[in-house]
Motif scaffolding. Structure first.
Motif, PDB file in Angstrom:
ATOM      1  N   ALA A 536     113.795 -75.466 -20.148  1.00 49.03           N
ATOM      2  CA  ALA A 536     115.144 -75.508 -19.574  1.00 49.03           C
ATOM      3  C   ALA A 536     116.193 -75.905 -20.609  1.00 49.03           C
ATOM      4  CB  ALA A 536     115.178 -76.479 -18.399  1.00 49.03           C
ATOM      5  N   THR A 537     115.777 -76.441 -21.748  1.00 53.57           N
ATOM      6  CA  THR A 537     116.713 -76.858 -22.792  1.00 53.57           C
ATOM      7  C   THR A 537     117.321 -75.641 -23.465  1.00 53.57           C
ATOM      8  OG1 THR A 537     115.296 -78.787 -23.186  1.00 53.57           O
ATOM      9  CG2 THR A 537     117.014 -78.343 -24.802  1.00 53.57           C
ATOM     10  N   ASP A 538     118.619 -75.689 -23.715  1.00 54.39           N
ATOM     11  CA  ASP A 538     119.340 -74.562 -24.306  1.00 54.39           C
ATOM     12  C   ASP A 538     118.804 -74.233 -25.703  1.00 54.39           C
ATOM     13  OD1 ASP A 538     121.964 -73.576 -26.012  1.00 54.39           O
ATOM     14  OD2 ASP A 538     121.970 -72.857 -23.934  1.00 54.39           O
ATOM     15  N   HIS A 539     118.717 -72.927 -25.996  1.00 54.74           N
ATOM     16  CA  HIS A 539     118.151 -72.452 -27.272  1.00 54.74           C
ATOM     17  C   HIS A 539     118.969 -72.944 -28.465  1.00 54.74           C
ATOM     18  CE1 HIS A 539     116.188 -69.756 -30.133  1.00 54.74           C
ATOM     19  NE2 HIS A 539     117.387 -69.329 -30.505  1.00 54.74           N
ATOM     20  N   PHE A 540     120.309 -72.885 -28.361  1.00 53.98           N
ATOM     21  CA  PHE A 540     121.157 -73.295 -29.479  1.00 53.98           C
ATOM     22  C   PHE A 540     121.048 -74.797 -29.742  1.00 53.98           C
ATOM     23  CE2 PHE A 540     123.334 -69.265 -28.481  1.00 53.98           C
ATOM     24  CZ  PHE A 540     123.390 -68.724 -29.750  1.00 53.98           C
ATOM     25  N   VAL A 541     120.897 -75.590 -28.695  1.00 56.79           N
ATOM     26  CA  VAL A 541     120.746 -77.032 -28.878  1.00 56.79           C
ATOM     27  C   VAL A 541     119.435 -77.342 -29.603  1.00 56.79           C
ATOM     28  CG1 VAL A 541     120.578 -79.253 -27.699  1.00 56.79           C
ATOM     29  CG2 VAL A 541     122.146 -77.529 -26.849  1.00 56.79           C
ATOM     30  N   LEU A 542     118.391 -76.598 -29.260  1.00 57.36           N
ATOM     31  CA  LEU A 542     117.104 -76.787 -29.938  1.00 57.36           C
ATOM     32  C   LEU A 542     117.199 -76.426 -31.420  1.00 57.36           C
ATOM     33  CD1 LEU A 542     114.551 -75.429 -27.289  1.00 57.36           C
ATOM     34  CD2 LEU A 542     114.996 -77.805 -27.901  1.00 57.36           C
ATOM     35  N   VAL A 556     109.001 -82.095 -37.759  1.00 57.69           N
ATOM     36  CA  VAL A 556     109.478 -81.043 -36.866  1.00 57.69           C
ATOM     37  C   VAL A 556     108.303 -80.506 -36.058  1.00 57.69           C
ATOM     38  CG1 VAL A 556     110.651 -78.807 -36.718  1.00 57.69           C
ATOM     39  CG2 VAL A 556     111.276 -80.418 -38.524  1.00 57.69           C
ATOM     40  N   PRO A 557     108.331 -80.613 -34.718  1.00 54.45           N
ATOM     41  CA  PRO A 557     107.229 -80.096 -33.895  1.00 54.45           C
ATOM     42  C   PRO A 557     107.060 -78.592 -34.077  1.00 54.45           C
ATOM     43  CG  PRO A 557     108.705 -81.479 -32.604  1.00 54.45           C
ATOM     44  CD  PRO A 557     109.376 -81.244 -33.911  1.00 54.45           C
ATOM     45  N   ALA A 561     109.681 -75.564 -34.978  1.00 51.07           N
ATOM     46  CA  ALA A 561     109.574 -74.908 -36.284  1.00 51.07           C
ATOM     47  C   ALA A 561     109.552 -73.392 -36.155  1.00 51.07           C
ATOM     48  CB  ALA A 561     108.331 -75.399 -37.011  1.00 51.07           C
ATOM     49  N   GLU A 562     109.057 -72.884 -35.026  1.00 47.50           N
ATOM     50  CA  GLU A 562     108.968 -71.435 -34.820  1.00 47.50           C
ATOM     51  C   GLU A 562     110.315 -70.804 -34.515  1.00 47.50           C
ATOM     52  OE1 GLU A 562     106.118 -71.036 -31.728  1.00 47.50           O
ATOM     53  OE2 GLU A 562     104.394 -71.513 -33.006  1.00 47.50           O
ATOM     54  N   LEU A 563     111.313 -71.607 -34.144  1.00 44.98           N
ATOM     55  CA  LEU A 563     112.641 -71.062 -33.860  1.00 44.98           C
ATOM     56  C   LEU A 563     113.319 -70.672 -35.164  1.00 44.98           C
ATOM     57  CD1 LEU A 563     113.905 -73.617 -31.178  1.00 44.98           C
ATOM     58  CD2 LEU A 563     112.891 -71.369 -30.782  1.00 44.98           C
ATOM     59  N   CYS A 564     114.034 -69.568 -35.145  1.00 45.32           N
ATOM     60  CA  CYS A 564     114.686 -69.055 -36.350  1.00 45.32           C
ATOM     61  C   CYS A 564     116.157 -68.790 -36.045  1.00 45.32           C
ATOM     62  CB  CYS A 564     114.016 -67.778 -36.842  1.00 45.32           C
ATOM     63  SG  CYS A 564     114.705 -67.146 -38.387  1.00 45.32           S
ATOM     64  N   SER A 565     117.017 -69.016 -37.040  1.00 41.97           N
ATOM     65  CA  SER A 565     118.449 -68.795 -36.863  1.00 41.97           C
ATOM     66  C   SER A 565     119.011 -68.047 -38.067  1.00 41.97           C
ATOM     67  CB  SER A 565     119.181 -70.137 -36.699  1.00 41.97           C
ATOM     68  OG  SER A 565     119.162 -70.841 -37.922  1.00 41.97           O
ATOM     69  N   GLU A 566     120.327 -67.770 -38.010  1.00 40.40           N
ATOM     70  CA  GLU A 566     121.003 -67.094 -39.110  1.00 40.40           C
ATOM     71  C   GLU A 566     121.004 -67.938 -40.379  1.00 40.40           C
ATOM     72  OE1 GLU A 566     122.336 -64.058 -39.408  1.00 40.40           O
ATOM     73  OE2 GLU A 566     121.510 -63.566 -37.448  1.00 40.40           O
ATOM     74  N   THR A 567     120.878 -69.258 -40.214  1.00 35.44           N
ATOM     75  CA  THR A 567     120.894 -70.144 -41.380  1.00 35.44           C
ATOM     76  C   THR A 567     119.732 -69.846 -42.312  1.00 35.44           C
ATOM     77  OG1 THR A 567     121.912 -71.863 -40.018  1.00 35.44           O
ATOM     78  CG2 THR A 567     120.921 -72.558 -42.091  1.00 35.44           C
TER      79      THR A 567
END
Length: 615
Positions: A536-542, A556-557, A561-567
């Protein structure tokens, strides 16, 4: 014998051609125009091939483009005998130039967005704007740094700032002072600091206090628990003492210093600190420095009792202060010292118009100070309109988490959170501070802990002020082991003995998370923060949380760690969002900005029934 065949007529052009053929030379080299020669040179280097391929392959898939480019490059290399190394170098330059252009395009787009959301109105009083009054020079004070400090060369001061990781920007920055004695505080103040266990100033105090004592406007940014409150409280007391010695305050005069806080709890805590040090001055025989507190939910008679005798320092929340100014119960005619604690939070909470109105009650130039742990560029640029030649002091990145707090992120399903809370309580000894977003969650957690025999107390915005104050005092005096609270207790409150902060849910805003976990690990001590997250936690906040953990060198759990962004795709964009300060996204994807725009659009669509003459 002569022939009767008439001679063939020859034209001048044919004669010229024949003469040219006769004079032909086998060594003749035809002339090649400069434009054609440059074209051949570019072709040989591979640039023209690359550009022509990109132009011809618009609409093709990326895999087809790469294949065609490689084929043409190989053919070009064989034809002109260009080494593979030279080909690789040239293609690498092309790729870097293309990447840089994409980053520049992104930054230009972000600048346009930031300009569009930037406040057009200056943070100044209406009268000053109407009269065109603009102060060019900061306020002059009688305070001067010690002579031996002023005699030191500038590089010595720069070395101190570098060692303490202090970033100071502005004109004529006062030198940093490493002891309270060098700041010329009287013995009663030094005694009060010693009794609180404060032996030497923190980095923000080293540079901030001399800056304020010099009369300069200031934007102070430092992580939670770094001692920002003393930076503006001690100079306020010293300036008030100076005014009282020169000409004692009479009835209904004052305040000279005004401190504005976003929450009642923070205002009361600041007021208590002011009274503590003023009490030490009075005990030593110095004149009394009277301080008042103006917050909602408390009797206004207590505030007026101090003001009627002459008030030096007033600590207030925006709502109660606006009400008292509107009713002419107080005036700011002699107020020359204004501090806004957690300034960015007040603007975000919708107090911006109130603050602008408060500015209009000042009758002359004032020294303006803004403090916070999280202050994005948007707020800094907006606030600078109210400051005169401000000095920005930054200790650590604005919005960074305290390095003294160990952050533990746990994935917990919604239905299992209550049970997980009891397990978390076993990690450390009390006192423990718990946060929840919703008021109803605060009440449910409180009831559950009481059922399990835990000594707990709860506060949130729905409770009356007396109950809130009593709960905070019970927790601070260690009469209760656990304080369950909403975000009213997350900003600025100082609980020195808290070893553990538990976030029942992840806030919608990464800035609130930083403020929450900053309630532990204060004044150089170590602390622990446990946060529950789930789907339920927002993707951008994560994403913001992930990069905050990386910055603080925390574990980092795996699911983060599996989340990826433009950074990660563009390291040049690693400085995060310029609107909210989050590290996991850019302003083009800022959820906070999107929510603000939706709220503004919704307000615009609402009909104003009260404006109708029939009502």
């Amino acid at each position: 014998m002569t022939s009767n065949v008439p001679p063939i007529k020859r034209y001048r052009r044919e004669e010229d051609k024949d003469e040219a053929d006769e004079s032909d030379d086998s060594n003749y080299t035809p002339y090649v125009p400069v434009k054609e020669r440059k074209k051949q040179q570019l072709f040989k280097l591979g640039r023209l091939v690359q550009l022509s391929n990109e132009a011809a392959n618009i609409g093709k898939s990326s895999s087809e483009n790469e294949h065609d480019s490689d084929m043409n490059q190989e053919e070009m290399g064989r034809k002109y005998n260009i080494s593979l190394f030279d080909q690789h170098t040239e293609l690498k330059k092309i790729a870097e130039n293309k990447k840089i252009s994409e980053v520049e395009k992104q930054l230009k787009e972000e600048e346009k967005i930031l300009e569009s959301v930037a406040e057009k109105k200056a943070l100044m009083g209406v009268a000053e704007l109407a009269k065109g009054i603009q102060y060019e020079e900061p306020i002059k004070t009688s305070w001067k740094p010690p002579r031996y400090v002023l005699d030191k060369p500038p590089y010595v001061h720069d070395a101190i700032r570098h060692k303490l990781k202090i970033l100071a920007e502005g004109e004529n920055i006062p030198p940093p002072l490493k002891t309270f004695k060098d700041m010329k505080f009287p013995k009663p103040i030094l005694l009060g600091l010693d009794r609180r266990g404060i032996k030497k100033p923190t980095p923000i105090q080293v540079q901030g206090i001399p800056t304020i004592l010099s009369g300069r406007d200031l934007i102070g940014i430092a992580f939670t628990g770094s001692g920002k409150t003393l930076v503006f409280v001690l100079p306020a007391i010293m300036f008030s003492l100076e005014q009282e010695v020169r000409l004692p305050f009479v009835a209904n005069e004052g305040p000279y210093a005004l401190i504005i806080c976003p929450s009642r709890e923070l205002a009361k805590q600041t007021h208590d600190i002011v009274r503590y040090y003023c009490g030490h001055l009075q005990q030593s025989g110095l004149p009394e420095i009277r301080s008042a507190l103006a917050i909602g939910g408390t009797p206004i008679n207590e505030t007026m009792a101090v003001i009627n005798h002459g008030c030096h320092i007033l600590t207030a929340t925006p709502g109660r202060l606006m009400d008292m100014l509107d009713k002419k119960m107080i005036n700011l005619s002699i107020c020359r010292y204004l501090c806004m604690d957690e300034a960015d939070r007040m603007i975000d909470m919708g107090f911006e118009e109130d603050i602008r109105t408060i500015f209009s009650y000042f009758k002359g130039q004032r020294q303006t100070l803004l403090f916070s742990a999280t202050m994005p560029k948007k707020i800094q640029n907006f606030a600078k309109s109210a400051l005169v030649k401000p000095i920005t002091i930054n200790v650590g990145r604005a919005g960074a988490a305290s390095m003294n707090v160990a952050q533990d992120i746990e994935y917990v399903k919604q239905e299992a959170k209550m049970v997980a809370l009891l397990e978390c309580l076993k990690k450390t000894a009390p006192p423990v501070l718990m946060f929840a977003e919703k008021k109803q969650d605060v009440d449910q957690i409180h009831e559950y802990l009481l059922m399990k025999g835990v000594e707990a107390v709860a506060i949130h915005g729905g409770k009356d002020q007396e109950e809130r104050s009593k709960g905070v005092e019970q927790f601070r005096n260690q009469e209760k082991d656990v304080l369950v609270a909403s975000d009213v207790a997350s900003k600025g409150l100082d609980f020195p003995d808290v070893q553990h902060v538990i976030n029942y849910d992840m806030p919608d805003d990464i800035e609130n998370y930083v403020h929450r976990i900053g309630r532990t690990g204060r004044s150089g001590t170590k602390g622990l923060a446990t946060t529950f997250v789930n789907k339920a936690t927002d993707h951008f906040v994560l994403l913001d949380l992930k990069y905050l953990l990386i910055e603080a060198k925390q574990k980092v759990p795996q699911f983060l760690a599996e989340l990826c962004s433009e950074t990660e795709k563009n390291p040049e964009l690693a400085d995060g969002c310029t609107y909210c300060g989050g590290l996991g996204h850019r302003i083009t994807d800022c959820p906070k900005l999107e929510a603000t725009r939706k709220e503004q659009a919704a307000n615009m669509r609402k009909p104003d029934f009260l404006s109708n003459a029939d009502y």
